[in-house]
Motif scaffolding. Structure first.
Motif, mmCIF file in Angstrom:
data_model
loop_
_atom_site.group_PDB
_atom_site.id
_atom_site.type_symbol
_atom_site.label_atom_id
_atom_site.label_comp_id
_atom_site.label_asym_id
_atom_site.label_seq_id
_atom_site.Cartn_x
_atom_site.Cartn_y
_atom_site.Cartn_z
ATOM 1 N N PRO A 29 0.546 -1.627 -0.121
ATOM 2 C CA PRO A 29 0.007 0.094 0.294
ATOM 3 C C PRO A 29 0.887 1.097 -0.232
ATOM 4 C CG PRO A 29 -0.823 -1.509 1.184
ATOM 5 C CD PRO A 29 0.431 -2.126 0.725
ATOM 6 N N LEU A 30 1.903 1.062 0.261
ATOM 7 C CA LEU A 30 2.861 2.260 0.980
ATOM 8 C C LEU A 30 3.355 2.337 -0.912
ATOM 9 C CD1 LEU A 30 4.599 2.386 4.064
ATOM 10 C CD2 LEU A 30 2.439 3.218 3.788
ATOM 11 N N VAL A 31 3.816 0.978 -1.168
ATOM 12 C CA VAL A 31 4.412 1.654 -2.604
ATOM 13 C C VAL A 31 3.621 2.543 -3.428
ATOM 14 C CG1 VAL A 31 5.518 0.399 -4.465
ATOM 15 C CG2 VAL A 31 6.050 0.046 -2.421
ATOM 16 N N ASP A 32 2.114 1.878 -3.608
ATOM 17 C CA ASP A 32 1.381 2.518 -4.650
ATOM 18 C C ASP A 32 1.433 3.985 -4.491
ATOM 19 O OD1 ASP A 32 -0.531 2.357 -6.396
ATOM 20 O OD2 ASP A 32 -2.559 1.760 -5.184
ATOM 21 N N GLN A 33 1.377 4.157 -3.381
ATOM 22 C CA GLN A 33 1.427 6.380 -2.914
ATOM 23 C C GLN A 33 2.927 7.152 -3.237
ATOM 24 O OE1 GLN A 33 -0.450 7.430 -0.030
ATOM 25 N NE2 GLN A 33 -0.461 5.757 0.731
ATOM 26 N N VAL A 173 14.633 -1.963 -12.489
ATOM 27 C CA VAL A 173 13.578 -2.103 -13.620
ATOM 28 C C VAL A 173 13.311 -0.373 -13.156
ATOM 29 C CG1 VAL A 173 11.420 -2.526 -13.539
ATOM 30 C CG2 VAL A 173 12.625 -4.877 -12.629
ATOM 31 N N ASP A 174 12.862 -0.183 -13.707
ATOM 32 C CA ASP A 174 12.816 1.207 -14.159
ATOM 33 C C ASP A 174 11.171 0.982 -13.613
ATOM 34 O OD1 ASP A 174 11.899 3.839 -14.587
ATOM 35 O OD2 ASP A 174 12.514 3.946 -17.157
ATOM 36 N N ASN A 175 10.583 1.770 -12.795
ATOM 37 C CA ASN A 175 9.130 1.614 -12.168
ATOM 38 C C ASN A 175 9.189 3.043 -12.707
ATOM 39 O OD1 ASN A 175 8.393 -0.777 -11.095
ATOM 40 N ND2 ASN A 175 10.355 -0.733 -9.578
ATOM 41 N N GLY A 176 9.222 3.856 -13.451
ATOM 42 C CA GLY A 176 8.256 5.184 -13.628
ATOM 43 C C GLY A 176 8.938 6.084 -12.390
ATOM 44 N N PRO A 177 7.644 7.459 -12.842
ATOM 45 C CA PRO A 177 8.909 8.817 -11.704
ATOM 46 C C PRO A 177 8.714 8.163 -10.765
ATOM 47 C CG PRO A 177 6.560 9.456 -13.192
ATOM 48 C CD PRO A 177 6.858 7.836 -13.231
ATOM 49 N N PHE A 178 9.880 8.956 -10.132
ATOM 50 C CA PHE A 178 10.357 8.657 -8.888
ATOM 51 C C PHE A 178 9.640 8.699 -7.861
ATOM 52 C CE2 PHE A 178 12.190 10.686 -5.433
ATOM 53 C CZ PHE A 178 13.640 9.765 -4.636
ATOM 54 N N MET A 179 8.399 9.687 -7.844
ATOM 55 C CA MET A 179 7.638 10.125 -7.141
ATOM 56 C C MET A 179 6.003 9.830 -8.242
ATOM 57 S SD MET A 179 7.947 13.414 -4.536
ATOM 58 C CE MET A 179 8.288 14.225 -5.150
ATOM 59 N N ARG A 180 5.670 8.610 -7.352
ATOM 60 C CA ARG A 180 4.472 7.487 -8.281
ATOM 61 C C ARG A 180 3.442 9.526 -7.875
ATOM 62 N NH1 ARG A 180 2.850 2.411 -10.020
ATOM 63 N NH2 ARG A 180 1.097 2.163 -9.628
ATOM 64 N N GLY A 181 3.090 9.199 -6.574
ATOM 65 C CA GLY A 181 1.497 10.262 -6.190
ATOM 66 C C GLY A 181 2.041 11.393 -5.981
ATOM 67 N N THR A 184 1.989 14.590 -2.398
ATOM 68 C CA THR A 184 0.724 14.189 -2.018
ATOM 69 C C THR A 184 0.531 12.988 -1.181
ATOM 70 O OG1 THR A 184 -0.649 16.328 -2.460
ATOM 71 C CG2 THR A 184 -1.735 14.483 -1.791
ATOM 72 N N GLY A 185 0.899 11.925 -2.437
ATOM 73 C CA GLY A 185 1.409 9.994 -2.444
ATOM 74 C C GLY A 185 2.848 10.268 -1.201
ATOM 75 N N LEU A 186 3.442 11.102 -1.079
ATOM 76 C CA LEU A 186 4.749 11.030 -0.563
ATOM 77 C C LEU A 186 4.433 11.604 0.622
ATOM 78 C CD1 LEU A 186 8.377 10.558 -0.508
ATOM 79 C CD2 LEU A 186 8.233 13.121 -0.835
ATOM 80 N N PHE A 187 4.046 12.635 1.123
ATOM 81 C CA PHE A 187 3.766 12.675 2.034
ATOM 82 C C PHE A 187 2.757 12.306 2.903
ATOM 83 C CE2 PHE A 187 0.734 15.054 5.280
ATOM 84 C CZ PHE A 187 1.504 16.024 5.958
ATOM 85 N N MET A 188 1.448 11.883 2.775
ATOM 86 C CA MET A 188 0.715 10.477 3.476
ATOM 87 C C MET A 188 1.435 8.823 3.650
ATOM 88 S SD MET A 188 -1.633 12.025 3.169
ATOM 89 C CE MET A 188 -2.855 10.723 4.989
ATOM 90 N N ALA A 189 2.528 8.343 2.838
ATOM 91 C CA ALA A 189 3.280 7.897 2.838
ATOM 92 C C ALA A 189 4.412 8.375 3.895
ATOM 93 C CB ALA A 189 3.872 7.177 1.504
ATOM 94 N N ALA A 190 4.950 8.982 4.375
ATOM 95 C CA ALA A 190 5.718 9.357 5.343
ATOM 96 C C ALA A 190 4.953 9.114 6.943
ATOM 97 C CB ALA A 190 5.783 10.826 5.151
#
Length: 451
Positions: A29-33, A173-181, A184-190
């Motif tokens: 769930p954290l990775v998703d954000q 693996v190239d997983n796209g943008p550094f901050m997927r979400g 906001t997503g980074l802050f909520m995961a933090a």
């Protein structure tokens, strides 16, 4: 009670408390954000813990006593606040035991799908009650062994993943943008990742059981926080570069299932066992620590003296242990969810942290001599600033958690009202054990320890 835990045992208790089932099971769930920025989220999540640890370090160095939350608040705020702080820790402990028992069943469910959930959870609680019945030295030694296994498993996962990529054994693996979400997503995961550090102050609950506590308690907190932060960041980086994120999100046992992609089966099994031990170390640490609150409050006459009863041979506070264990079993039988138990843990620890922050602000007025002679002396302006920051961050996170699971807020409010009425009826503010002069006696006892 005789001091039986050295620095390694104290570090093992803290690391075992913080590195639990989440890192093995719930990274998805954290990775998703966050996407690849998961490691940064864990670093940001650690910041409030490092700030909040300042007043735990100062208080633990000044008051090397078991039942730390109750002791700090009762001496520096009031006996009633001491009871509230102690009950916050007990509430958190009961939540943690229930959460971990259910988490253990869910983790085993990855391998054995037909396990009876309630029966297995109750049996898990009973087994660890039995382990801690044999005393602090036995459970501390077991804790060290389990943490070493878990730590080695995570280090293997991190280093093989890192060096495998550096040596070209497999490509990242190239997983796209550094901050997927995004931000906001980074802050909520933090914010969510802060939950993984919430037990950083729990070692102060057994200060009276630690050898040379004035020095070893602060060392244990700092070393453990650094180790845990590095572990979380390393696991996060490897997990987000070894496998496509959309696939990783769906894993029910994050680390063992990812380890299958680049490690031999025997190592994967070693890591899988480490996941079980991660649950066990936290469960063992909680049952090692939390009964001390009831023991100390019983010793001071706030609660029944029955809580001070110890087994003649093992010196374990078995009444306190059994009460906490059986309340947890009762709540498991009522059908509370794993999320509810987890939120109880977080809210209890964070609200206890709020009271510890206010206690730290009273140090310079009520116990200046203890501060002056403390093995650790955080400068007054810095300690005040860090305490205020800790109070605000802990209260904010606690309110967010309550909004997510309102029933926990109702439980906390009910316990607080009952505790305040109980303290008023019993008039514990005038209890002979809790006069302001007790601070002077306590200072004299601690000064003898320093000498």
């Amino acid at each position: 009670m005789n001091r039986k835990i050295g620095l390694i045992g104290a570090i093992s208790t803290l690391v075992g408390t913080m590195v639990g089932a989440a890192v093995f099971v719930l990274l998805g769930p954290l990775v998703d954000q966050t996407g690849p920025s998961l490691a940064l989220a864990f670093l940001l999540g650690a910041i409030p813990a490092f700030f909040g640890s300042a007043y735990y370090i100062q208080l633990g160095s000044m008051f090397p006593s078991s039942g730390g939350s109750y002791i700090y608040a009762s001496r520096l705020l009031s006996p009633t606040f001491g009871v509230l702080a102690g009950l916050c820790m007990v509430f958190a402990g009961i939540g943690a035991i229930g959460m971990l028992a259910l988490g253990f069943v869910n983790y085993l469910g990855f391998y054995f799908s037909s396990l009876p959930v309630l029966t297995t959870a109750l049996l898990t609680v009973f087994v660890f009650l039995l382990i801690n019945f044999f005393g602090i030295r036995f459970s501390s030694l077991l804790q060290v062994g389990m943490v070493i296994w878990m730590f080695i498993a995570l280090v293997i996962y991190i280093f093989v993943g890192l060096f495998g990529q550096l040596n070209g054994d497999f490509a990242a693996v190239d997983n796209g943008p550094f901050m997927r979400g995004g931000i906001t997503g980074l802050f909520m995961a933090a914010v969510l990742s802060f939950y993984s550090y919430a037990g950083y102050g729990i070692i102060t609950e057994i200060g009276g059981e630690i050898k040379n506590p004035q020095k070893n308690t602060p060392r244990a907190i700092v070393i453990s926080l650094i180790l845990v932060t590095l572990i979380y960041m390393g696991v996060s980086y490897v997990s987000t570069t070894i496998i496509p994120i959309d696939e990783f999100i769906g894993f029910s046992a994050s680390i063992p299932m990812t380890a299958k992609l680049f490690l031999p089966n025997w190592v994967v099994n070693f890591i899988a066992i480490g996941g079980l031990l991660a649950i066990f170390t936290t469960l063992n640490a909680i049952l090692l620590v939390i009964p001390q609150e009831l023991y100390v409050m019983g010793k001071e006459g706030v609660f029944s003296h029955q809580f001070t009863k110890q087994h003649g041979r093992f010196q374990s506070p078995y009444i306190s242990l059994v009460v906490i264990g059986f309340i947890t079993m009762f709540l498991l039988i009522t059908g509370l969810s794993e999320t509810t138990f987890a939120t109880m843990t977080i809210v209890g620890l964070l609200l206890g942290g709020v009271l510890m922050g206010f206690s730290a602000l009273k140090i310079f007025k009520k116990t200046p001599e203890l501060y002056k002679n403390s093995a650790v002396k955080i400068p007054k302006p810095l300690l005040i600033l860090l305490s205020i920051f800790g109070i605000i961050s802990s209260l904010s996170f606690a309110l967010l958690a309550i909004l997510d699971v309102p029933i926990v807020g109702a439980m906390v409010l009910g316990i607080a009202v009952i505790a305040i009425v109980y303290c008023k009826v019993k008039d514990i503010n005038n209890n002979k054990f809790l006069f302001d002069e007790m601070i002077d006696d306590f200072q004299n006892e601690v000064m003898e320890d320093y000498k």
